[in-house]
Design an enzyme around this catalytic site. Structure first.
Site, PDB file in Angstrom:
ATOM      1  N   ASP A  22      -1.300  -3.366 -14.018  1.00  0.00           N
ATOM      2  CA  ASP A  22      -1.984  -5.471 -14.660  1.00  0.00           C
ATOM      3  C   ASP A  22      -1.540  -6.355 -15.389  1.00  0.00           C
ATOM      4  O   ASP A  22      -1.901  -6.111 -16.616  1.00  0.00           O
ATOM      5  CB  ASP A  22      -3.550  -5.204 -14.739  1.00  0.00           C
ATOM      6  CG  ASP A  22      -4.540  -6.419 -14.359  1.00  0.00           C
ATOM      7  OD1 ASP A  22      -3.833  -7.342 -13.838  1.00  0.00           O
ATOM      8  OD2 ASP A  22      -5.582  -6.552 -15.098  1.00  0.00           O
ATOM      9  N   ASN A  24      -2.002  -9.860 -15.073  1.00  0.00           N
ATOM     10  CA  ASN A  24      -2.768 -10.748 -15.427  1.00  0.00           C
ATOM     11  C   ASN A  24      -4.061 -10.584 -15.944  1.00  0.00           C
ATOM     12  O   ASN A  24      -5.436 -11.791 -15.562  1.00  0.00           O
ATOM     13  CB  ASN A  24      -2.789 -12.210 -14.450  1.00  0.00           C
ATOM     14  CG  ASN A  24      -3.016 -10.662 -13.060  1.00  0.00           C
ATOM     15  OD1 ASN A  24      -3.200 -10.305 -13.437  1.00  0.00           O
ATOM     16  ND2 ASN A  24      -3.632 -11.863 -11.659  1.00  0.00           N
ATOM     17  N   ASP A  30       0.202  -5.199  -9.937  1.00  0.00           N
ATOM     18  CA  ASP A  30       0.626  -6.239  -9.509  1.00  0.00           C
ATOM     19  C   ASP A  30       1.770  -6.296  -9.856  1.00  0.00           C
ATOM     20  O   ASP A  30       2.366  -5.294 -10.590  1.00  0.00           O
ATOM     21  CB  ASP A  30      -0.454  -7.689 -10.169  1.00  0.00           C
ATOM     22  CG  ASP A  30      -0.176  -8.453 -11.808  1.00  0.00           C
ATOM     23  OD1 ASP A  30       1.348  -7.960 -12.602  1.00  0.00           O
ATOM     24  OD2 ASP A  30      -1.305  -7.941 -12.420  1.00  0.00           O
ATOM     25  N   ASP A  99       6.551   0.322   2.219  1.00  0.00           N
ATOM     26  CA  ASP A  99       6.185   0.720   2.910  1.00  0.00           C
ATOM     27  C   ASP A  99       6.157   0.211   4.415  1.00  0.00           C
ATOM     28  O   ASP A  99       5.762  -0.729   4.511  1.00  0.00           O
ATOM     29  CB  ASP A  99       4.434   0.758   2.644  1.00  0.00           C
ATOM     30  CG  ASP A  99       4.250   2.679   2.490  1.00  0.00           C
ATOM     31  OD1 ASP A  99       4.318   2.482   4.264  1.00  0.00           O
ATOM     32  OD2 ASP A  99       3.891   2.767   1.929  1.00  0.00           O
ATOM     33  N   ASP A 200       5.186   4.662   7.517  1.00  0.00           N
ATOM     34  CA  ASP A 200       3.870   5.246   7.842  1.00  0.00           C
ATOM     35  C   ASP A 200       3.089   5.965   9.052  1.00  0.00           C
ATOM     36  O   ASP A 200       3.447   5.260  10.029  1.00  0.00           O
ATOM     37  CB  ASP A 200       2.714   4.289   7.289  1.00  0.00           C
ATOM     38  CG  ASP A 200       0.878   4.635   6.969  1.00  0.00           C
ATOM     39  OD1 ASP A 200       0.914   5.492   6.209  1.00  0.00           O
ATOM     40  OD2 ASP A 200       0.366   4.786   7.935  1.00  0.00           O
ATOM     41  N   GLU A 257       6.524   9.311   7.775  1.00  0.00           N
ATOM     42  CA  GLU A 257       5.927   9.892   7.592  1.00  0.00           C
ATOM     43  C   GLU A 257       5.556  10.485   7.868  1.00  0.00           C
ATOM     44  O   GLU A 257       4.648  10.074   9.165  1.00  0.00           O
ATOM     45  CB  GLU A 257       5.132   9.135   6.794  1.00  0.00           C
ATOM     46  CG  GLU A 257       3.229  10.263   5.886  1.00  0.00           C
ATOM     47  CD  GLU A 257       1.591   9.747   6.339  1.00  0.00           C
ATOM     48  OE1 GLU A 257       1.250  10.428   5.029  1.00  0.00           O
ATOM     49  OE2 GLU A 257       1.992   8.792   6.948  1.00  0.00           O
ATOM     50  N   HIS A 329      -0.115   9.359  -2.904  1.00  0.00           N
ATOM     51  CA  HIS A 329      -1.450   8.832  -3.226  1.00  0.00           C
ATOM     52  C   HIS A 329      -2.580   9.276  -2.121  1.00  0.00           C
ATOM     53  O   HIS A 329      -3.535   8.919  -2.009  1.00  0.00           O
ATOM     54  CB  HIS A 329      -1.613   7.301  -2.770  1.00  0.00           C
ATOM     55  CG  HIS A 329      -0.350   6.308  -0.958  1.00  0.00           C
ATOM     56  ND1 HIS A 329       0.673   7.117  -0.486  1.00  0.00           N
ATOM     57  CD2 HIS A 329      -1.600   6.947  -0.477  1.00  0.00           C
ATOM     58  CE1 HIS A 329       0.813   6.924   0.199  1.00  0.00           C
ATOM     59  NE2 HIS A 329      -0.135   6.658   0.611  1.00  0.00           N
ATOM     60  N   ASP A 330      -2.038   9.601  -1.034  1.00  0.00           N
ATOM     61  CA  ASP A 330      -2.544  10.671  -0.569  1.00  0.00           C
ATOM     62  C   ASP A 330      -3.389  12.295  -0.981  1.00  0.00           C
ATOM     63  O   ASP A 330      -4.172  13.062  -0.089  1.00  0.00           O
ATOM     64  CB  ASP A 330      -2.059  10.949   1.301  1.00  0.00           C
ATOM     65  CG  ASP A 330      -2.083   9.511   1.435  1.00  0.00           C
ATOM     66  OD1 ASP A 330      -2.926   8.605   1.490  1.00  0.00           O
ATOM     67  OD2 ASP A 330      -0.971   9.906   2.354  1.00  0.00           O
TER      68      ASP A 330
HETATM   69  C1  NOJ Z   1      -0.874   7.932   5.914  1.00  0.00           C
HETATM   70  C2  NOJ Z   1      -1.025   6.618   4.775  1.00  0.00           C
HETATM   71  O1  NOJ Z   1      -0.262   7.834   2.940  1.00  0.00           O
HETATM   72  C3  NOJ Z   1      -2.626   7.053   4.175  1.00  0.00           C
HETATM   73  O2  NOJ Z   1      -2.406   6.401   2.785  1.00  0.00           O
HETATM   74  C4  NOJ Z   1      -3.206   6.256   5.194  1.00  0.00           C
HETATM   75  O3  NOJ Z   1      -4.652   6.266   5.064  1.00  0.00           O
HETATM   76  C5  NOJ Z   1      -2.822   6.525   6.432  1.00  0.00           C
HETATM   77  N1  NOJ Z   1      -1.716   6.935   6.645  1.00  0.00           N
HETATM   78  C6  NOJ Z   1      -3.038   5.766   7.610  1.00  0.00           C
HETATM   79  O4  NOJ Z   1      -2.309   4.042   7.211  1.00  0.00           O
END
Ligand code: NOJ
Length: 562
Positions: A22, A24, A30, A99, A200, A257, A329-330
């Site tokens: 971050d 700010n 950011d 992305d 994605d 993905e 991140h998933d």
């Molecule tokens: C895969 C992404 O990595 C995930 O974070 C997202 O929730 C789903 N696709 C839907 O876009």
């Protein structure tokens, strides 16, 4: 033919912008924060950044719900900040991937808003609408986040399809003018000097629509949608067009993905394939059933993990090139997924690093993985921001789990485990932000686990730096990048060993996936220890050490030149 497969030499670092830095003091990471940390990334040694979505978005699903593809979400900065990031990174030899989310948009995107307002406008055909005579949904599909996949438009019998949240309506790729709008947007970004995209849910863009009530597979009376929307016949026509009109002319790096079955792999990553590489979910989702229900976790052994990784390497090697990763991140944090809690520490963390880093393919490091960040445990389900976590919790409770058990299981797998702020140092908010409150809690373990403290010897960070250096810029680079992958048989099923081979050179990488000692037979003479997590254990020697004793969670890479 592809011009040059430059991405084969890359080491990618994935940034979740909301949680990286971050600048700010609003408690949210950011773009300027990322710019300020480029030196750290340069020093780490990576040369490509994958940036999770920073486009305008109501952030219902962490930015994977885009309301404007052409502009940056003010939460992350300005359009100029993005240009500055691309340029500054480029000067430092770091390329940027964004992305690309084109299976769906946000319901706040102007196309969807226009489609809602006027069912006869051209935009209505940009999405998938279906009217029913009786006002019931067109079928009983369950979206990936657990809710019904059709949402009714108030005051009508018209529904729209969404594979993810109801704020993420699916786009209709059958519509040519929609496809052209997407290609224009992709080229807009590529022309700015972007190196490519992580793409994605791209395996979901072709739908096999069927309108009837399917046999439910859950207590909610719904049926998992995957079988009708994943890798459907005909998808190759869309992907071919996409790649020809955008990525190929730019020689972009593209990471799909898409969990692609073996019979389709050639189309995706073969010589003339649509993408540079695809993410394989087999070993990162080894603990999740095929229907994606994390609340029914699957147990697995190191031996099963070994088989899964080896099988993935075999398949990808036969067809093309792969993307290597343990975290994103998933996912929850890899140490918490693969290692029993009592064994989590320097040795198990570095062993995991070596396990995926020496495989054949392009490695992706997720922010914080390089310092061994761990899962967080929050106090209640309300503390979780992630829409999937809330959905899984609700389903677990509906399926009869008591609330405590449901919470325990879901918290362990929550995507927020990897979305907590980056732990830079032991100061306020782990050096992530000066704000009073950060958008998601900082993991309280930041005093013990942070980047600044790891400048000392034997840290996970230093181990990662060395791995990256070995791959990108050492006398072993060629074999690490281009060597053929070959499993190495071991007597102990908990020892995972494999080789990378080029002509008469060989790299043998060994991992003792357990907290007891083991041993392995070392072949050949003239072995040279390249890297290991027990310094001094292996005596660099010119003779063949027949039986080498492995310490708990030891990893070691040996170079053999025969
Ligand atoms: C895969 C992404 O990595 C995930 O974070 C997202 O929730 C789903 N696709 C839907 O876009």
């Amino acid at each position: 033919m592809r011009k040059t497969d430059w991405w084969k030499n890359a080491v990618v670092y994935q940034i979740y912008p909301k949680s990286f830095q971050d600048s700010n003091s609003d408690g949210i990471g950011d773009l300027k924060g990322i710019i300020n940390r480029l030196d750290y990334l340069k020093r780490l040694g990576i040369n490509v950044i994958w940036l999770c979505p920073v486009y305008q978005s109501p952030m219902d699903d962490g930015g994977y719900d885009i309301s404007d593809y052409y502009h940056i979400n003010p939460m992350f900065g300005s359009d100029e900040d993005m240009d500055e990031l691309i340029q500054k990174a480029d000067k430092m030899g770091i390329k940027i991937l964004m992305d690309l989310v084109v299976n769906h948009t946000s319901d706040e995107h102007e196309w969807f808003q226009k489609a809602l307002k006027d069912p006869d406008s051209k935009y209505a055909d940009y999405y998938i609408f279906k009217e029913t005579a009786d006002g019931n949904p067109p079928n009983n599909w369950r979206s990936y986040f657990g809710e019904p996949a059709w949402t009714k438009i108030e005051g009508t019998n018209r529904f729209y399809l969404h594979e993810f949240s109801k704020k993420q309506p699916d786009l209709n790729w059958e519509n040519q003018s929609l496809r052209e709008e997407i290609y224009r947007m992709v080229n807009y970004w590529l022309d700015k000097g972007l190196a490519g995209f992580r793409i994605d849910a791209i395996g979901n863009i072709k739908k096999r629509l069927e309108f009837k009530t399917f046999q439910p597979d859950g207590e909610d009376g719904l049926r998992y949608i995957g079988d009708w929307v994943l890798n459907q016949p005909g998808i190759e026509i869309f992907l071919q067009e996409l790649t020809e009109k955008t990525f190929r002319p730019h020689n972009s790096m593209t990471v799909a993905e898409a969990n692609v079955p073996e019979e389709l792999l050639n189309l995706f990553i073969g010589d003339l394939g649509f993408f540079s590489m695809v993410f394989d979910f087999s070993y990162t989702d080894i603990d999740v059933p095929a229907t994606g229900e994390w609340f029914r976790p699957k147990a697995f052994t190191p031996e099963e993990l070994k088989k899964t990784i080896f099988e993935s390497q075999r398949m990808v090697q036969e067809k093309g090139w792969g993307a290597l990763y343990l975290e994103n991140h998933d996912q929850n944090r890899s140490v918490n997924k693969y290692i029993p809690e009592k064994d989590i520490g320097y040795h198990s963390k570095t062993m995991l690093a070596s396990l995926f880093f020496f495989l054949r393919g392009t490695p992706f490091i997720y922010q914080g993985q390089e310092i061994g960040m761990e899962n967080i445990r929050m106090d209640s389900i309300e503390d979780y921001d992630d829409i999937a976590t809330r959905g899984q919790y609700k389903r677990a409770v509906n399926a009869g789990f008591d609330k405590k058990t449901a919470f325990d299981i879901v918290a362990k797998r929550s995507r927020d485990n990897s979305r907590t702020p980056m732990q830079w140092d032991s100061g306020k908010n782990a050096g992530f932000s000066n704000a009073e409150h950060t958008w998601l809690k900082v993991n309280p373990n930041y005093k013990d686990i942070n980047a600044a403290d790891q400048e000392f010897s034997d840290s996970v960070l230093k181990f990662y730096r060395k791995l990256i250096h070995l791959r990108r810029d050492s006398k072993y680079s060629n074999i690490i990048i281009n060597g053929e992958f070959l499993p190495y048989e071991t007597e102990d099923p908990c020892v995972i060993a494999y080789q990378r081979i080029i002509l008469n050179e060989r790299l043998l990488v060994i991992h003792n996936f357990q907290n007891i000692k083991s041993y392995i037979r070392i072949p050949g003479k003239n072995t040279e220890a390249v890297i290991g997590n027990y310094t001094g254990n292996y005596h660099q020697s010119n003779t063949c050490q027949e039986l080498y004793q492995l310490s708990p969670y030891e990893c070691i890479a040996l170079y053999l030149n025969t």
